[in-house]
Scaffold this active site. Sequence first.
Site, PDB file in Angstrom:
ATOM      1  N   GLY A 137       0.820  -1.212   0.000  1.00 45.84           N
ATOM      2  CA  GLY A 137       0.000   0.000   0.000  1.00 45.84           C
ATOM      3  C   GLY A 137       0.851   1.259   0.000  1.00 45.84           C
ATOM      4  O   GLY A 137       2.068   1.214   0.163  1.00 45.84           O
ATOM      5  N   GLY A 139       2.611   3.819   1.458  1.00 44.24           N
ATOM      6  CA  GLY A 139       3.134   4.143   2.786  1.00 44.24           C
ATOM      7  C   GLY A 139       3.610   5.575   2.885  1.00 44.24           C
ATOM      8  O   GLY A 139       3.838   6.094   3.972  1.00 44.24           O
ATOM      9  N   ARG A 140       3.810   6.196   1.747  1.00 46.08           N
ATOM     10  CA  ARG A 140       4.280   7.595   1.761  1.00 46.08           C
ATOM     11  C   ARG A 140       3.685   8.374   0.593  1.00 46.08           C
ATOM     12  O   ARG A 140       4.266   9.325   0.118  1.00 46.08           O
ATOM     13  CB  ARG A 140       5.796   7.636   1.677  1.00 46.08           C
ATOM     14  CG  ARG A 140       6.299   6.838   0.501  1.00 46.08           C
ATOM     15  CD  ARG A 140       7.706   7.080   0.144  1.00 46.08           C
ATOM     16  NE  ARG A 140       8.139   5.948  -0.678  1.00 46.08           N
ATOM     17  CZ  ARG A 140       9.263   5.902  -1.335  1.00 46.08           C
ATOM     18  NH1 ARG A 140      10.076   6.901  -1.290  1.00 46.08           N
ATOM     19  NH2 ARG A 140       9.569   4.856  -2.059  1.00 46.08           N
ATOM     20  N   LYS A 160       3.823  12.461  -3.071  1.00 45.28           N
ATOM     21  CA  LYS A 160       4.698  11.404  -2.571  1.00 45.28           C
ATOM     22  C   LYS A 160       5.610  12.022  -1.512  1.00 45.28           C
ATOM     23  O   LYS A 160       6.371  12.942  -1.806  1.00 45.28           O
ATOM     24  CB  LYS A 160       5.520  10.855  -3.745  1.00 45.28           C
ATOM     25  CG  LYS A 160       5.996   9.447  -3.537  1.00 45.28           C
ATOM     26  CD  LYS A 160       6.555   8.865  -4.826  1.00 45.28           C
ATOM     27  CE  LYS A 160       7.434   7.668  -4.514  1.00 45.28           C
ATOM     28  NZ  LYS A 160       8.110   7.180  -5.705  1.00 45.28           N
ATOM     29  N   ASP A 172       8.378   6.670   7.923  1.00 46.67           N
ATOM     30  CA  ASP A 172       7.926   8.009   8.332  1.00 46.67           C
ATOM     31  C   ASP A 172       6.975   8.656   7.315  1.00 46.67           C
ATOM     32  O   ASP A 172       6.484   9.753   7.531  1.00 46.67           O
ATOM     33  CB  ASP A 172       9.128   8.927   8.591  1.00 46.67           C
ATOM     34  CG  ASP A 172      10.002   9.088   7.354  1.00 46.67           C
ATOM     35  OD1 ASP A 172       9.655   8.523   6.287  1.00 46.67           O
ATOM     36  OD2 ASP A 172      11.040   9.774   7.449  1.00 46.67           O
ATOM     37  N   GLY A 173       6.755   7.977   6.190  1.00 47.92           N
ATOM     38  CA  GLY A 173       5.847   8.545   5.195  1.00 47.92           C
ATOM     39  C   GLY A 173       6.427   9.738   4.463  1.00 47.92           C
ATOM     40  O   GLY A 173       5.740  10.405   3.700  1.00 47.92           O
ATOM     41  N   ARG A 223       3.161  13.632  -8.233  1.00 49.77           N
ATOM     42  CA  ARG A 223       3.266  12.703  -9.364  1.00 49.77           C
ATOM     43  C   ARG A 223       1.926  12.595 -10.077  1.00 49.77           C
ATOM     44  O   ARG A 223       0.874  12.586  -9.449  1.00 49.77           O
ATOM     45  CB  ARG A 223       3.682  11.339  -8.822  1.00 49.77           C
ATOM     46  CG  ARG A 223       3.760  10.258  -9.870  1.00 49.77           C
ATOM     47  CD  ARG A 223       4.613   9.118  -9.391  1.00 49.77           C
ATOM     48  NE  ARG A 223       3.909   8.228  -8.492  1.00 49.77           N
ATOM     49  CZ  ARG A 223       4.452   7.139  -7.948  1.00 49.77           C
ATOM     50  NH1 ARG A 223       5.710   6.818  -8.221  1.00 49.77           N
ATOM     51  NH2 ARG A 223       3.766   6.368  -7.143  1.00 49.77           N
ATOM     52  N   ASP A 299       4.494  -4.833  -7.437  1.00 47.30           N
ATOM     53  CA  ASP A 299       3.860  -3.583  -6.978  1.00 47.30           C
ATOM     54  C   ASP A 299       4.413  -2.377  -7.710  1.00 47.30           C
ATOM     55  O   ASP A 299       3.905  -1.267  -7.544  1.00 47.30           O
ATOM     56  CB  ASP A 299       4.034  -3.419  -5.467  1.00 47.30           C
ATOM     57  CG  ASP A 299       5.485  -3.525  -5.034  1.00 47.30           C
ATOM     58  OD1 ASP A 299       6.105  -4.559  -5.340  1.00 47.30           O
ATOM     59  OD2 ASP A 299       6.005  -2.586  -4.415  1.00 47.30           O
ATOM     60  N   ASP A 309       7.628   4.129 -10.486  1.00 49.74           N
ATOM     61  CA  ASP A 309       8.531   3.898  -9.370  1.00 49.74           C
ATOM     62  C   ASP A 309       9.993   4.060  -9.773  1.00 49.74           C
ATOM     63  O   ASP A 309      10.678   3.095 -10.085  1.00 49.74           O
ATOM     64  CB  ASP A 309       8.290   2.535  -8.715  1.00 49.74           C
ATOM     65  CG  ASP A 309       8.612   2.615  -7.229  1.00 49.74           C
ATOM     66  OD1 ASP A 309       9.707   3.092  -6.909  1.00 49.74           O
ATOM     67  OD2 ASP A 309       7.766   2.239  -6.397  1.00 49.74           O
TER      68      ASP A 309
HETATM   69  P1  AMP Z   1       8.978   1.182  -3.080  1.00 53.96           P
HETATM   70  O1  AMP Z   1      10.343   0.673  -2.771  1.00 53.96           O
HETATM   71  O2  AMP Z   1       8.948   2.635  -3.362  1.00 53.96           O
HETATM   72  O3  AMP Z   1       8.302   0.384  -4.127  1.00 53.96           O
HETATM   73  O4  AMP Z   1       8.143   1.016  -1.738  1.00 53.96           O
HETATM   74  C1  AMP Z   1       7.802  -0.225  -1.197  1.00 53.96           C
HETATM   75  C2  AMP Z   1       6.842  -0.038  -0.053  1.00 53.96           C
HETATM   76  O5  AMP Z   1       7.468   0.666   1.028  1.00 53.96           O
HETATM   77  C3  AMP Z   1       5.604   0.765  -0.404  1.00 53.96           C
HETATM   78  O6  AMP Z   1       4.527   0.225   0.309  1.00 53.96           O
HETATM   79  C4  AMP Z   1       5.946   2.139   0.095  1.00 53.96           C
HETATM   80  O7  AMP Z   1       4.810   2.908   0.357  1.00 53.96           O
HETATM   81  C5  AMP Z   1       6.715   1.820   1.347  1.00 53.96           C
HETATM   82  N1  AMP Z   1       7.627   2.913   1.750  1.00 53.96           N
HETATM   83  C6  AMP Z   1       8.762   3.286   1.138  1.00 53.96           C
HETATM   84  N2  AMP Z   1       9.319   4.335   1.767  1.00 53.96           N
HETATM   85  C7  AMP Z   1       8.526   4.641   2.815  1.00 53.96           C
HETATM   86  C8  AMP Z   1       8.569   5.636   3.855  1.00 53.96           C
HETATM   87  N3  AMP Z   1       9.540   6.543   3.923  1.00 53.96           N
HETATM   88  N4  AMP Z   1       7.572   5.639   4.758  1.00 53.96           N
HETATM   89  C9  AMP Z   1       6.578   4.738   4.694  1.00 53.96           C
HETATM   90  N5  AMP Z   1       6.485   3.781   3.760  1.00 53.96           N
HETATM   91  C10 AMP Z   1       7.446   3.731   2.812  1.00 53.96           C
HETATM   92 MG    MG Z   2       6.689   1.109  -5.225  1.00 55.65          MG
END
Ligand code: AMP
Ligand code: MG
Length: 542
Positions: A137, A139-140, A160, A172-173, A223, A299, A309
């Site tokens: 999901g 997360g940020r 983002k 930390d989102g 984005r 994802d 991404d």
């Molecule tokens: P990604 O590597 O960008 O594909 O992210 C993989 C997962 O980690 C996704 O669910 C993102 O929303 C979550 N995520 C990445 N960075 C953060 C962050 N700084 N805070 C919260 N969730 C994160």
């Molecule tokens: Mg991703």
Amino acid sequence: MFRNEARALRYTSQASLYLCEGGTLLFSQATLEAGSSSRQSDIHDMRAPESEPPNFEHSFHSLGEGFHSRQEPAAVRAPELIALNRDLAEQIGLDPDWLAGPDGLAMLSGNQPPDTARPLAMVYAGHQFGNWVPRLGDGRALLLGEMVGHDGARRDVQLKGAGPTPFSRGGDGRSSIGPVVREYLGSEAMAALGIPTTRALAAVSTGEHVFRERPEPGGILCRVAISHIRIGTFEYFARSGDADRLALLADYVIRRHFPELIDREQRHLDLLGQVVERTADLVAQWMLVGFIHGVMNTDNLSIVGETIDYGPFGYLDVFDPDTAYSYIDRRGRYAWNRQPMIAQWNLSRLAECLLELIDEDQTAAVDQVNEVLGTFKARFEARFHAGLGAKLGLAEKRPGDVELALGLLERMHEQKADMTLTFRRLAALDSRDTGGDQPVRELFEQPESFDAWAIEWRQRLATEKRPDADRRKAMEAVNPAFILRNHLAQQAVDAAIENLDFEPMKRLVRVLDRPYEDQPEQADLARPPRPDERVRHTFCGT
Ligand code: AMP
Ligand code: MG
């Protein structure tokens, strides 16, 4: 266990088998200015210029509970606009003057979304490096809503780095300014190359720090995407056994993104077919410019075939097909030459999700999806091979062309030649006279290796009647002079993180907006990295 897993394994292994055998796998300018008020000078319009707030729509939100979690962004202390993509704003139906003003900044920083926004985090799951993760999901990231552009296209607008969500899993989102700059550059450069991608509407610095290995300035990217739905969105519902929501999602995707399929009896099978086609085309286009996505988890693969991404991505400098830059990808799962195979693996995961929608008789469904998955190879090869022919300046398709192109790639590999410069400089060579070959020859450790190949190339060119000037033009239209070389992206990121200096980023945005033009005054951005500049690993960065 996922109900279809055992059955699905059958076609997964078939799929990877023939891909391994496949012979081809050898391997807007950003501005800081406040809103210009050009309309003020229009003497026929005496009204004060009014900038318009966005009028967001919410088709995804309307899918209802279970698809998202409503979440307001968390405010930041001192936001500043770093970059605004005015051309994109216009295209998607947003007023660039409004975006550049205080209300625009309030939206782009997450401090005050406009009244029409309904911020939400989307839920999805995914296979990360082959491992199943049942819930990921946003997360940020927060979807603000959808804009319908003047072209009639509906696009998601997402922030983002705008704060934690229920999917943050301890994160930390937030985002450092570094990944914001990297994604802005990555997606805009990709769009300018003519390759489908999510876009960057704006970048904002937050005036706060995020804590990574060290404190870094925070940033938020806005984005824009035709869709943020991924293969992992389907996996989330399919693998948790939520058949109703899975069907709702599939029909939403068809209605929104593939409306031509609505009335087809086999619409879910045809949906898979469309995603297979778009993904095959996308991967072929990536590979023709030397792009490595770096983290092709399910994802991170869009349902509409856009590049999404921009984490640990990179471009080949020296041509080496086994290159994988991602720091965490020690085994090279997502190397340049493995991308077609991985795309097909990911598409097999999507196919698994659709089985029950396709046919009640699951054996029949498996046969049907296998047939569709089997079209990937031909689609990919057709696109990749046609692209290679065009890169060599061949107007017609002849037997032996693929071998000729692969012969050049092999020599580039052996001789450590820069991929982008080799193809770009090849365009300027005379089809008969070898006297001017030096600019290409010098890219090869042993120039004789190129000479030998060039004999075959010229023999092949001689079989076509196209004048050199026309061929050159056609080649320059497909062989970029400028790509977002890894060291350039790194320099722009470093300047942003170290000094909040966005000049290197802005210069790259300007130059990479016209990648197929020579721009001699920007020659330093066309050259490969010196040994001390070379970037060997890239990071996800969050
Ligand atoms: P990604 O590597 O960008 O594909 O992210 C993989 C997962 O980690 C996704 O669910 C993102 O929303 C979550 N995520 C990445 N960075 C953060 C962050 N700084 N805070 C919260 N969730 C994160
Ligand atoms: Mg991703």
